[in-house]
Design an enzyme around this catalytic site. Structure first.
Site, PDB file in Angstrom:
ATOM      1  CE1 TYR A   1      -3.877  -2.188   0.770  1.00  0.00           C
ATOM      2  CE2 TYR A   1      -2.468  -3.545   2.368  1.00  0.00           C
ATOM      3  CZ  TYR A   1      -3.870  -3.276   1.973  1.00  0.00           C
ATOM      4  OH  TYR A   1      -4.826  -4.093   1.772  1.00  0.00           O
TER       5      TYR A   1
ATOM      6  CG  HIS B   1      -9.563  -3.339  -1.046  1.00  0.00           C
ATOM      7  ND1 HIS B   1      -8.687  -3.685  -2.478  1.00  0.00           N
ATOM      8  CD2 HIS B   1      -9.811  -4.147  -0.183  1.00  0.00           C
ATOM      9  CE1 HIS B   1      -8.291  -3.438  -0.752  1.00  0.00           C
ATOM     10  NE2 HIS B   1      -8.644  -4.582  -0.141  1.00  0.00           N
TER      11      HIS B   1
END
Length: 381
Positions: free
Chosen positions: A129, A278
């Site tokens: 991330y 996601h």
């Protein structure tokens, strides 16, 4: 209960896991509209049955990012996956290696990069991330490079965490202090098999890759606090330059759902993208992967590798996504359900079931190789 499908593994996982962990795996954001769309839109895609075609020899192998693999699959990065079985990411990585496919380790895994590298006996992918602390990001990429990770999966659809009602209802999130800990402990005590296998034998209970910055504070409350405080909402396309400075291997951008974003990823030199929402866990109400994939693949498939995930519950779903334009498919919940149900052996069994289903679907659509799976394998609408 003997598992004959990924949904069977889901039911076994539901019975075995503490409630808060199962809800974390199983749930989506808000009202879970996109979570349902991912499944329903895939199920609605009709395959074109063909007959009297020689399908005696099927080849499911493919080549992704310079590596030939047995199946056009990879195990997607899943946060906290290692809590679903004893040292869970290690077990899943071993199963992926046996199946001849990549395993992708999450930044927020229970098992750290060195532990998975030492046990997996094969290169794996690492997911990252955008974190406020760029120095820490460099350290993680250096660890991944030193461990021989063969690709970096950069997730871009989580500048801020989504709102997941199930996590609040179950006590995983929003239940601070002793009261929240007691609630989760009670749920764990009601699953003695998990409590012994993971709770006792699966120590240490840390977020392996994040532990160096959390120090002693590595509980679930600290995990969610760290996510809120450290995910970087300022991230933009310019930050790909920072990633490229530290990572020279294949770079895969995960979380693409719009054609313009796919174009930007291709223009900035990404090696691949994952068309993904996601798993319905971020912005609810967006299109399903199956709905978004064809236009994206038509625009950029000739310039980079297109992967997809979301709603995949069978080998039929894999075939559908490949026919819609994906070069490969990431399995998410399917492998974590299996991991929770029976560890490495169950993940291996799940992959065998998916492969068998793919073989039947390819045979009955008259396709003998992966590169022959395209839109002509679908009923025109």
């Amino acid at each position: 209960m003997k598992a004959a499908s990924t949904l069977d593994f889901r039911e076994i996982a539901r019975r075995r896991l503490p409630h808060f962990l199962f809800e974390y795996i199983d749930g989506g954001s808000y009202a879970e509209v996109t979570l349902r769309r991912n499944i329903e839109d895939l199920e609605a895609i009709a395959l074109r049955q063909r007959v009297l075609t020689d399908v005696s020899s099927l080849d499911l192998s493919t080549r992704l990012f310079g590596t030939t693999q047995r199946l056009p699959l990879a195990l997607a990065p899943i946060g906290l996956a290692g809590l679903n079985a004893r040292r869970g990411e290690v077990q899943a990585a071993r199963a992926a290696h046996k199946a001849g496919i990549p395993f992708c380790l999450s930044t927020v895994s229970a098992c750290p990069i060195p532990e998975v590298a030492a046990a997996a006996d094969a290169p794996f992918w690492f997911q990252l991330y955008m974190i406020r602390d760029r120095g820490f990001m460099r350290e993680l990429m250096a660890q991944a490079r030193d461990a021989g990770c063969s690709a970096l999966v950069f997730t871009v659809d989580m500048p801020v965490p989504g709102s997941r009602y199930r996590d609040y209802r179950s006590g995983l999130a929003g239940a601070a202090g002793l009261r929240g800990a007691a609630r989760r402990t009670w749920q764990a005590m009601r699953r003695p098999g998990w409590a012994y296998d993971v709770g006792v034998r699966g120590r240490p209970h840390q977020l392996g890759n994040v532990a160096p910055v959390l120090g002693k504070n590595t509980g679930l409350e600290d995990f969610f606090a760290w996510m809120r405080d450290n995910f970087d909402p300022t991230v933009s396309w310019r930050d790909l330059e920072f990633i490229r400075e530290s990572w020279t291997g294949p770079l895969i951008i995960k979380g693409i759902l719009d054609v313009e974003d796919a174009e930007a990823a291709a223009s900035l030199g990404a090696d691949g993208i994952v068309v993904s929402n996601h798993g319905g866990r971020q912005l609810d109400g967006v299109p399903s992967t199956a709905a978004a994939l064809p236009a994206i693949a038509a625009r950029v498939r000739d310039r980079l590798t297109v992967l997809a995930d979301g709603g995949v519950r069978s080998g039929l779903d894999v075939v559908r996504l490949l026919a819609l334009g994906a070069h490969g498919v990431l399995l998410g919940r399917a492998w974590v359900y299996a991991l929770a149900a029976g560890g490495e052996a169950a993940v291996t069994q799940m992959l065998q079931l998916v492969e068998a289903e793919m073989r039947v679907a390819m045979a009955l659509t008259g396709r003998t190789t992966i590169d022959r799976l395209d839109a002509s394998a679908l009923v025109a609408t």
